[in-house]
Motif scaffolding. Structure first.
Motif, PDB file in Angstrom:
ATOM      1  N   MET A   1       0.831  -1.194   0.000  1.00 13.23           N
ATOM      2  CA  MET A   1       0.000   0.000   0.000  1.00 13.23           C
ATOM      3  C   MET A   1       0.870   1.249   0.000  1.00 13.23           C
ATOM      4  N   ASP A   2       0.368   2.305  -0.660  1.00 19.96           N
ATOM      5  CA  ASP A   2       1.071   3.576  -0.697  1.00 19.96           C
ATOM      6  C   ASP A   2       0.917   4.264   0.659  1.00 19.96           C
ATOM      7  N   GLU A   3       2.014   4.457   1.373  1.00 18.07           N
ATOM      8  CA  GLU A   3       1.967   5.046   2.708  1.00 18.07           C
ATOM      9  C   GLU A   3       2.203   6.554   2.690  1.00 18.07           C
ATOM     10  N   ARG A   4       2.282   7.157   1.512  1.00 10.57           N
ATOM     11  CA  ARG A   4       2.453   8.595   1.439  1.00 10.57           C
ATOM     12  C   ARG A   4       1.172   9.318   1.865  1.00 10.57           C
ATOM     13  N   HIS A   5       1.308  10.591   2.187  1.00 12.43           N
ATOM     14  CA  HIS A   5       0.155  11.422   2.524  1.00 12.43           C
ATOM     15  C   HIS A   5      -0.798  11.436   1.333  1.00 12.43           C
ATOM     16  N   ARG A   6      -2.080  11.197   1.599  1.00 11.74           N
ATOM     17  CA  ARG A   6      -3.069  11.077   0.531  1.00 11.74           C
ATOM     18  C   ARG A   6      -3.843  12.391   0.372  1.00 11.74           C
ATOM     19  N   VAL A   7      -3.694  13.005  -0.786  1.00  9.89           N
ATOM     20  CA  VAL A   7      -4.419  14.235  -1.106  1.00  9.89           C
ATOM     21  C   VAL A   7      -5.425  13.921  -2.214  1.00  9.89           C
ATOM     22  N   ILE A   8      -6.682  14.229  -1.959  1.00  2.04           N
ATOM     23  CA  ILE A   8      -7.716  14.077  -2.992  1.00  2.04           C
ATOM     24  C   ILE A   8      -8.206  15.465  -3.380  1.00  2.04           C
ATOM     25  N   ILE A   9      -8.206  15.740  -4.665  1.00  3.80           N
ATOM     26  CA  ILE A   9      -8.738  16.990  -5.207  1.00  3.80           C
ATOM     27  C   ILE A   9      -9.957  16.636  -6.049  1.00  3.80           C
ATOM     28  N   VAL A  10     -11.114  17.137  -5.654  1.00  9.79           N
ATOM     29  CA  VAL A  10     -12.363  16.848  -6.370  1.00  9.79           C
ATOM     30  C   VAL A  10     -12.690  18.045  -7.262  1.00  9.79           C
ATOM     31  N   GLY A  11     -12.632  17.835  -8.560  1.00 14.37           N
ATOM     32  CA  GLY A  11     -12.898  18.896  -9.515  1.00 14.37           C
ATOM     33  C   GLY A  11     -11.620  19.400 -10.141  1.00 14.37           C
ATOM     34  N   CYS A  12     -11.563  19.388 -11.466  1.00 13.58           N
ATOM     35  CA  CYS A  12     -10.343  19.826 -12.163  1.00 13.58           C
ATOM     36  C   CYS A  12     -10.642  21.046 -13.023  1.00 13.58           C
ATOM     37  N   GLY A  13     -11.349  22.020 -12.406  1.00  7.20           N
ATOM     38  CA  GLY A  13     -11.497  23.322 -13.037  1.00  7.20           C
ATOM     39  C   GLY A  13     -10.259  24.149 -12.753  1.00  7.20           C
ATOM     40  N   PHE A  14     -10.411  25.468 -12.793  1.00  6.00           N
ATOM     41  CA  PHE A  14      -9.254  26.338 -12.578  1.00  6.00           C
ATOM     42  C   PHE A  14      -8.663  26.158 -11.184  1.00  6.00           C
ATOM     43  N   GLY A  15      -9.509  26.042 -10.151  1.00  8.07           N
ATOM     44  CA  GLY A  15      -9.007  25.892  -8.798  1.00  8.07           C
ATOM     45  C   GLY A  15      -8.304  24.569  -8.568  1.00  8.07           C
ATOM     46  N   GLY A  16      -8.965  23.474  -8.922  1.00  7.68           N
ATOM     47  CA  GLY A  16      -8.376  22.151  -8.734  1.00  7.68           C
ATOM     48  C   GLY A  16      -7.104  21.964  -9.532  1.00  7.68           C
ATOM     49  N   LEU A  17      -7.101  22.455 -10.768  1.00  7.35           N
ATOM     50  CA  LEU A  17      -5.914  22.329 -11.624  1.00  7.35           C
ATOM     51  C   LEU A  17      -4.735  23.097 -11.023  1.00  7.35           C
ATOM     52  N   SER A  18      -5.001  24.312 -10.518  1.00  9.97           N
ATOM     53  CA  SER A  18      -3.927  25.122  -9.940  1.00  9.97           C
ATOM     54  C   SER A  18      -3.372  24.477  -8.682  1.00  9.97           C
ATOM     55  N   ALA A  19      -4.250  23.915  -7.848  1.00 13.12           N
ATOM     56  CA  ALA A  19      -3.783  23.241  -6.631  1.00 13.12           C
ATOM     57  C   ALA A  19      -2.896  22.056  -6.967  1.00 13.12           C
ATOM     58  N   ALA A  20      -3.317  21.254  -7.949  1.00 15.91           N
ATOM     59  CA  ALA A  20      -2.528  20.079  -8.333  1.00 15.91           C
ATOM     60  C   ALA A  20      -1.177  20.474  -8.897  1.00 15.91           C
TER      61      ALA A  20
END
Length: 445
Positions: A1-20
């Motif tokens: 299993m991936d033990e790294r910190h898990r970040v979920i971004i819901v929505g890939c509009g301007f905000g989600g894309l910029s965060a990613a």
């Protein structure tokens, strides 16, 4: 299993894309979830509806955008709920995904002020499907007017009503007027394009409330010079198959477009967070949810205030700034850096086109109108497009339309063309023109 910190971004509009994008090379597993497989440049969506641009010009596959980012996983799915206790996101497919940090950038949808039944008759403009639906209705109205021998029905078919006098409504009204009187001139034999009537309805005393009165007045005069009727000060009280009622006045119009308001996605209900009247989550200064420092809400889903108390506008630059802020905050949190404490919105200005050769621009004390403003508007939008091909094809389409009033995406592709809607129970595709070798977006409705 991936033990790294898990970040979920819901929505890939301007905000989600910029965060990613700000989480590049961070030791974390980032998962992007979106109901569609593409990122959409919404500010130019009306130009798809008006046959100026194709869908491939303003939309890009999300997987392609992040194909070289090994710490990012992309999922095509619809989020239907969030379990804040177990820190899980529920998908419509029945799957669940665990998170350590959650970013909700789920945007907004059309608001019909308690009359959702109006949506059938007056579609809004938020997605590629909306744009191709509106384009089809507008082009079919002309085709049906060519066939209809009854002058009253033809008059209703040639009357186009835009509800809402904000930037989208103004841009649609001006472009429809120029489409009719320039692009389509000489193409129909039963009626003259001079018979076309474009009506812009605004409940407030003036259009473009986000601009100064001087600029709004200029835009209104310019619309009227294009033949647009501007109705102000009366709200819409009814929308139906025959037209729209403004106040107590009935306007027979077969093509209605809704640009009057938006409401947030149901994200506030998913996480049981306080929300304003539009359903936007009332966030903390760092854009986190009260009581949940691991959950952030950005873009049209968030209710954010500026230092003077005014709300941050629901514009693409605001969403980008919020996404960048949250991305930088998470980067600092994950790398041991100093986290920024408060989001501060920097307003870069307001821009709106009035037809294809005119615009109004306000950037603080700097105000510009006319063709120079239109050139500035065009440069700004081309700059924010993704990829050289998109910038080149959009610029070429605008140049071609400017010189010859010709539109490259004026196609009706649905099978049940004369009825204006897809056959009952059948799937149809809206496929636009695109340059050879381009990635064409096929939207299954």
């Amino acid at each position: 299993m991936d033990e790294r910190h898990r970040v979920i971004i819901v929505g890939c509009g301007f905000g989600g894309l910029s965060a990613a994008q700000r989480l590049k090379d961070v030791d974390a597993g980032v998962t992007l979830i979106d109901r569609r497989n593409h990122h959409l440049f919404q500010p130019l969506l009306y130009q798809v509806a008006m046959s100026v641009l194709s869908t491939a010009d303003i939309a890009w596959p999300i997987r392609h955008l992040f194909k070289d980012r090994k710490n990012i996983r992309t999922i095509l799915g619809e989020v239907v709920g969030v379990d804040t206790q177990r820190r899980e996101v529920d998908l419509a497919s029945g799957a669940t995904l665990g998170y350590d940090t959650l970013v909700l950038a789920t945007g907004s949808t059309h608001a019909y002020f308690g009359h959702d039944e109006w949506a059938v008759h007056a579609p809004g403009l938020k997605t590629l499907e909306d744009a191709t639906t509106i384009r089809r209705r507008i082009l079919l109205a002309f085709e049906q007017a060519e066939l209809d021998p009854d002058p009253d029905r033809r008059r209703a078919l040639l009357t186009f009503t835009i509800i809402g006098g904000g930037p989208t409504g103004v841009e649609l009204a001006g472009t429809i007027a120029e489409l009719a009187r320039e692009t389509l001139r000489g193409e129909f034999s039963r009626f003259s394009v001079d018979e076309v009537r474009v009506v812009l309805v605004e409940a407030a005393p003036r259009i473009l409330s986000g601009f100064s009165e001087k600029m709004a007045g200029y835009a209104e005069r310019k619309l009227e010079s294009l033949g647009v009727e501007v109705w102000k000060g009366q709200p819409v009280s009814e929308c139906g198959p025959k037209g729209v009622t403004v106040g107590e006045k009935m306007l027979e119009s077969r093509t209605l477009v809704w640009a009057a308001g938006v409401e947030a996605s149901p994200a506030a209900k998913w996480i049981s967070a306080p929300a304003d009247k539009a359903g936007r989550v009332e966030v903390e200064p760092d854009l986190s949810v009260p009581g949940h420092p691991e959950i952030f809400v950005i873009g049209d889903t968030a209710s954010v205030s500026m230092p003077n108390g005014d709300p941050v506008p629901g514009l693409a630059p605001a969403a980008k700034q919020q996404g960048t802020f949250v991305g930088d905050l998470l980067r600092a949190r994950l790398t041991g850096g100093t986290e920024p404490e408060r989001f501060v919105y920097h307003h870069r200005g307001s821009l709106a086109t009035v037809g294809e050769r005119d615009a109004v621009v306000e950037m603080g004390w700097f105000k510009l109108k006319g063709r120079l403003a239109w050139l500035l508007w065009g440069v700004a939008h081309i700059y924010f497009l993704i990829g050289t091909r998109s910038r080149f094809t959009v610029a070429l389409s605008w140049f071609w339309t400017y010189l010859f009033s010709r539109r490259s995406a004026r196609l009706i592709t649905q099978r049940d063309a004369l009825s204006g809607k897809p056959p009952e129970g059948e799937e149809t595709r809206a496929v636009d023109e695109a340059p050879p070798g381009a990635q064409v977006s096929e939207v299954t409705r």
